[in-house]
Design a protein around this motif. Structure first.
Motif, short mmCIF file in Angstrom:
data_model
loop_
_atom_site.label_atom_id
_atom_site.label_comp_id
_atom_site.label_asym_id
_atom_site.label_seq_id
_atom_site.Cartn_x
_atom_site.Cartn_y
_atom_site.Cartn_z
N ASP A 13 48.99 48.90 51.14
CA ASP A 13 47.82 49.77 51.06
C ASP A 13 46.58 48.80 50.85
OD1 ASP A 13 49.24 51.73 52.03
OD2 ASP A 13 49.47 52.74 49.93
N HIS A 14 46.84 48.04 49.85
CA HIS A 14 45.54 47.28 49.48
C HIS A 14 45.23 45.97 49.93
CE1 HIS A 14 46.25 50.21 46.07
NE2 HIS A 14 45.05 50.00 45.65
N CYS A 15 46.20 45.47 51.03
CA CYS A 15 45.70 44.28 51.78
C CYS A 15 45.17 44.45 53.08
CB CYS A 15 47.29 43.45 52.06
SG CYS A 15 47.63 42.81 50.43
N LYS A 16 43.77 44.12 53.11
CA LYS A 16 43.16 44.19 54.39
C LYS A 16 43.13 43.10 55.28
CE LYS A 16 41.74 48.39 52.76
NZ LYS A 16 43.08 48.81 52.38
N ILE A 267 46.98 47.28 39.96
CA ILE A 267 47.70 48.57 40.70
C ILE A 267 49.01 48.91 40.41
CG2 ILE A 267 48.26 49.25 43.10
CD1 ILE A 267 45.12 48.56 42.62
N ILE A 283 44.07 44.24 42.07
CA ILE A 283 43.10 43.90 43.38
C ILE A 283 41.76 43.57 42.75
CG2 ILE A 283 42.65 46.13 43.88
CD1 ILE A 283 43.58 44.26 46.60
N ASN A 286 38.25 42.66 47.65
CA ASN A 286 39.57 42.63 48.61
C ASN A 286 40.52 41.87 48.39
OD1 ASN A 286 38.88 44.91 50.51
ND2 ASN A 286 37.28 43.33 51.66
N PRO A 288 43.73 40.44 46.88
CA PRO A 288 45.18 40.78 45.98
C PRO A 288 45.48 39.74 44.90
CG PRO A 288 45.41 40.68 48.31
CD PRO A 288 43.92 39.97 48.19
#
Ligand code: AMP
Ligand code: MG
Length: 392
Positions: A13-16, A267, A283, A286, A288
């Motif tokens: 969810d947190h990796c864009k 997180i 995070i 953006n 991680p």
């Protein structure tokens, strides 16, 4: 403490996706296209001889009478105007077949006397041994879709249709920070109480499998301020930060506090898994940040289970799940934690290796997969299908 499934979901969810860049095709290996690519040319760009031989205009008759050999066309030569009547040209593989001709006979199937050619092949057919213009792809046609990985095959294909640079999703810039007062770089003499540092080596090698060279490798002592400095430095120029060690709750474990001081939002910290229970994930913006436990086998397991999928996601690769394999021997564990075990594949079956302790790397050196055994279960039968992650 969260489960492996929850932890993996949170990482995902947190990796864009990273930004797109234009790169020279030589530097695009392993990257993912961020555009559809259309062919710049017909490929082949002209009717091309597929053989060393003679080009001529096919008709039922001229395979029996002699043809006059006008001249020679090698690969790279531009064709000249010619007369088609009872004539032929000497031609070589890759050379442009003159428009006037439509067939090539291979040199093994002719007799040449002076400038006269005799075709000795009853099976000659019109169009033989010619790769037609545009038969691979036509100019302007879609060659590769957005999202395709630039494999060696794709790189060669794109170059062959005139593409010199491509828009791709960036390569992840990854920084490694190893913490620990006890660590000595290999190659140096060991001092009392010290051990050889190996985690930056396994991480470097694992990143290399993704065509990534670490942006920086920092080696710092167990002091919060030293870790903060390395983290702040890395945050300036990294898409992922990996810390090794110092992530448990001992008096000398400063990573979580250092990350908090650097503005990294936690997180999760700790996962119901063995090895790698103290795993930290946070995070900033953006970026991680993974805090991996320092035990070498735990660290590499966490890389494969969490960081590898994160790299794939931010670099735009689609996720693949390996087929399940059957256990070659029964296995028992305590319920309560997901177990990740070094394994060896043999056909459709997998053997769990000896020496699974988190400080031991000898089994990892031989492993070609990681077996994942469910948190809640304790006994696994011989022949039972289990989840695996194949290592490259
Ligand atoms: P830590 O996670 O810092 O408590 O370290 C756990 C164990 O892993 C200790 O035995 C450390 O000496 C070892 N360790 C930590 N970092 C490394 C490293 N970079 N290379 C080899 N061993 C390490
Ligand atoms: Mg430590």
């Amino acid at each position: 403490m969260i489960s492996v499934t929850e932890a993996k979901q949170l990482v995902n969810d947190h990796c864009k996706k990273l930004e797109t860049i234009q790169v020279d095709l030589y530097n695009a290996t392993g990257l993912v296209l961020a555009e559809d690519i259309y062919s710049q040319t017909d490929s082949p760009p002209f009717d091309q001889s597929a053989m060393d031989g003679y080009a001529y205009k096919f008709s039922g008759a001229n395979t029996t009478k002699s043809l006059q050999i006008l001249h020679e066309i090698a690969a790279g030569d531009a064709p000249k105007n010619i007369s088609t009547i009872n004539s032929a040209v000497r031609i070589f593989t890759g050379a442009q077949v003159p428009n006037e001709f439509d067939t090539v006979v291979m040199q093994e199937k002719v007799e040449v006397i002076g400038d006269q050619l005799l075709i000795k092949d009853p099976d000659q057919k019109k169009g033989m041994n010619i790769r037609l213009k545009g038969s691979q792809i036509k100019k302007g046609a879609l060659a590769l879709k957005n999202g395709t990985k630039i494999s060696p095959g794709a790189a060669g294909y794109l170059a062959s249709i005139g593409i010199a640079s491509v828009k791709v999703i960036s390569r992840a810039r990854v920084s490694i920070i190893s913490t620990g007062n006890e660590l000595i770089s290999p190659g140096k003499d060991l001092q009392p109480g010290k051990v050889y540092e190996c985690n930056t080596y396994s991480l470097n090698a694992a990143l290399n499998e993704f065509e990534i060279k670490p942006q920086a490798i920092h080696k710092v002592v167990d002091k919060q301020i030293a870790i903060e400095e390395a983290v702040n430095n890395s945050l300036k120029s990294s898409d992922i930060i990996i810390l090794s060690g110092g992530v448990s709750v001992g008096d000398h474990d400063h990573v979580a506090k250092a990350l908090e001081a650097c503005g990294v939002k936690c997180i999760f910290h700790k996962v119901k898994q063995k090895p790698g229970k103290p795993l930290y994930f946070g995070i900033k913006g953006n970026t991680p940040v993974f805090g991996l436990p320092g035990n070498p086998a735990a660290l590499l397991t966490c890389f494969y289970e969490y960081i590898a999928p994160a790299i794939l996601k931010i670099m735009g690769h689609s996720n693949t799940i390996d087929p399940k394999l059957s256990l070659s021997e029964p296995f028992t564990k305590k319920p309560g934690l997901t177990h990740f075990l070094k394994g060896k594949v043999n056909g459709n079956s997998v053997t769990i290796l000896n020496a699974q302790e988190s400080y031991i790397m000898s089994s990892f050196a031989l492993a070609d997969c990681i077996v994942q055994l469910d948190e809640s279960r304790s006994t696994f039968e011989k022949g039972e299908l289990v989840e695996v992650q194949l290592l490259k």
